[in-house]
Write a protein that holds these residues in place. Structure first.
Motif, PDB file in Angstrom:
ATOM      1  N   GLY A   1      -8.153  13.456  10.297  1.00  0.00           N
ATOM      2  CA  GLY A   1      -8.685  13.403   8.944  1.00  0.00           C
ATOM      3  C   GLY A   1      -9.997  14.142   8.823  1.00  0.00           C
TER       4      GLY A   1
ATOM      5  N   GLN B   1      -9.170   7.935   3.090  1.00  0.00           N
ATOM      6  CA  GLN B   1      -7.805   7.722   3.555  1.00  0.00           C
ATOM      7  C   GLN B   1      -7.445   6.259   3.386  1.00  0.00           C
ATOM      8  OE1 GLN B   1      -6.922   9.272   7.412  1.00  0.00           O
ATOM      9  NE2 GLN B   1      -8.187  11.077   7.114  1.00  0.00           N
ATOM     10  N   LYS B   2      -6.164   6.006   3.320  1.00  0.00           N
ATOM     11  CA  LYS B   2      -5.685   4.650   3.085  1.00  0.00           C
ATOM     12  C   LYS B   2      -5.617   3.869   4.392  1.00  0.00           C
ATOM     13  CE  LYS B   2      -2.055   2.372   0.487  1.00  0.00           C
ATOM     14  NZ  LYS B   2      -0.881   2.629  -0.348  1.00  0.00           N
TER      15      LYS B   2
ATOM     16  N   SER C   1     -10.167   0.637   3.284  1.00  0.00           N
ATOM     17  CA  SER C   1     -10.831   1.648   2.470  1.00  0.00           C
ATOM     18  C   SER C   1     -11.058   1.129   1.062  1.00  0.00           C
ATOM     19  CB  SER C   1      -9.951   2.897   2.369  1.00  0.00           C
ATOM     20  OG  SER C   1      -9.577   3.352   3.630  1.00  0.00           O
TER      21      SER C   1
ATOM     22  N   SER D   1      -7.938   3.476  -4.291  1.00  0.00           N
ATOM     23  CA  SER D   1      -7.854   4.791  -4.912  1.00  0.00           C
ATOM     24  C   SER D   1      -6.932   4.725  -6.124  1.00  0.00           C
ATOM     25  CB  SER D   1      -7.308   5.817  -3.912  1.00  0.00           C
ATOM     26  OG  SER D   1      -7.067   7.046  -4.540  1.00  0.00           O
TER      27      SER D   1
ATOM     28  N   TYR E   1      -4.903   8.111  -2.807  1.00  0.00           N
ATOM     29  CA  TYR E   1      -5.494   8.985  -1.788  1.00  0.00           C
ATOM     30  C   TYR E   1      -4.843  10.368  -1.740  1.00  0.00           C
ATOM     31  CZ  TYR E   1      -7.344   4.493  -0.515  1.00  0.00           C
ATOM     32  OH  TYR E   1      -7.949   3.274  -0.565  1.00  0.00           O
TER      33      TYR E   1
ATOM     34  N   ALA F   1      -5.177  13.900  -1.903  1.00  0.00           N
ATOM     35  CA  ALA F   1      -6.301  14.828  -1.840  1.00  0.00           C
ATOM     36  C   ALA F   1      -6.037  16.142  -2.564  1.00  0.00           C
ATOM     37  CB  ALA F   1      -6.667  15.106  -0.386  1.00  0.00           C
TER      38      ALA F   1
ATOM     39  N   LEU G   1     -11.181   9.324  -4.049  1.00  0.00           N
ATOM     40  CA  LEU G   1     -11.154   9.799  -2.660  1.00  0.00           C
ATOM     41  C   LEU G   1     -12.417   9.414  -1.895  1.00  0.00           C
ATOM     42  CD1 LEU G   1      -9.767  13.380  -3.373  1.00  0.00           C
ATOM     43  CD2 LEU G   1      -8.503  11.430  -2.471  1.00  0.00           C
TER      44      LEU G   1
ATOM     45  N   PRO H   1     -14.746   8.244   0.728  1.00  0.00           N
ATOM     46  CA  PRO H   1     -14.502   7.950   2.152  1.00  0.00           C
ATOM     47  C   PRO H   1     -15.397   6.850   2.725  1.00  0.00           C
ATOM     48  CG  PRO H   1     -15.920   9.844   1.966  1.00  0.00           C
ATOM     49  CD  PRO H   1     -15.582   9.422   0.552  1.00  0.00           C
TER      50      PRO H   1
ATOM     51  N   LEU I   1     -13.118   6.212   8.007  1.00  0.00           N
ATOM     52  CA  LEU I   1     -12.325   6.900   9.027  1.00  0.00           C
ATOM     53  C   LEU I   1     -13.033   6.877  10.378  1.00  0.00           C
ATOM     54  CD1 LEU I   1      -9.934   8.607   9.968  1.00  0.00           C
ATOM     55  CD2 LEU I   1     -11.146  10.627   9.104  1.00  0.00           C
TER      56      LEU I   1
END
Length: 187
Positions: free
Chosen positions: A51, A57-58, A67, A70, A74, A76, A126, A128, A177
């Motif tokens: 990543g 990210q999920k 996370s 979203s 997620y 992108a 998104l 993070p 992440l």
């Protein structure tokens, strides 16, 4: 007419070179000094890219730090929020469902303790990062599932907490992440 046309054409050409050539080259040159050399900071595990640090990210399994939700799952390829206001009935149902799910997976946590970012999507969809408080409220669940002491997990959160830019701008954050990769590396 010639007295106005000639300077206008020259100005257009100068601006075209300035904003279409020189400015992008300067920005690209500056980006080379950023983490990832302007291409984004990749997270690599065992030689494989898992990543990028700037794209959420999920993570929904109990063994990981979850996370931020979203609105676009997620994806992108584009960023978007739900565009629903805080009094929208559909939005309130979604937020309540997220709260209920969080409480089921995190017994012992009161509704009032849940940081808003764990039940509301970011504007881009998104995001993070989480706040250190949003990461620490998940420690008991992860400790129970993984058999790791809560103290060690709190230490991991502290190690992965990034302070405000230049010590002034923005909140402290934990990259989900990066901390989950570090969590998998714990033995």
């Amino acid at each position: 007419m010639k007295t106005h046309l000639s300077p206008a054409i020259r100005l257009t050409l100068v601006m075209l070179v300035l904003v279409a050539v020189i400015y992008p080259l300067v920005v690209s040159g500056i980006a080379r000094f950023a983490p990832g050399g302007g291409s984004g900071e990749k997270v690599i595990v065992n030689g494989k890219v898992v990543g990028y640090t700037l794209i959420g990210q999920k993570f929904t399994q109990d063994r990981y730090f979850n996370s931020r939700p979203s609105a676009l799952d997620y994806n992108a390829a584009g960023s978007a929020g739900s565009n629903k206001g805080p009094s929208n009935p559909d939005y309130l149902k979604v937020a309540q469902a997220r709260i209920d799910t969080f409480l089921v997976h995190n017994p012992g946590v009161d509704k009032a303790q849940i940081p808003a970012e764990l039940v509301t999507a970011s504007g881009s969809g998104l995001d993070p990062d989480l706040s250190p408080a949003a990461a620490k409220i998940q420690v008991a669940r992860i400790a129970r599932v993984r058999g790791i002491s809560p103290e060690r997990l709190n230490q991991l959160v502290d190690e992965h907490t990034k302070g405000p830019a230049l010590g002034l701008f923005g909140p402290s954050t934990v990259n989900v992440l990066k901390i989950n990769v570090a969590l998998d590396a714990l033995k």
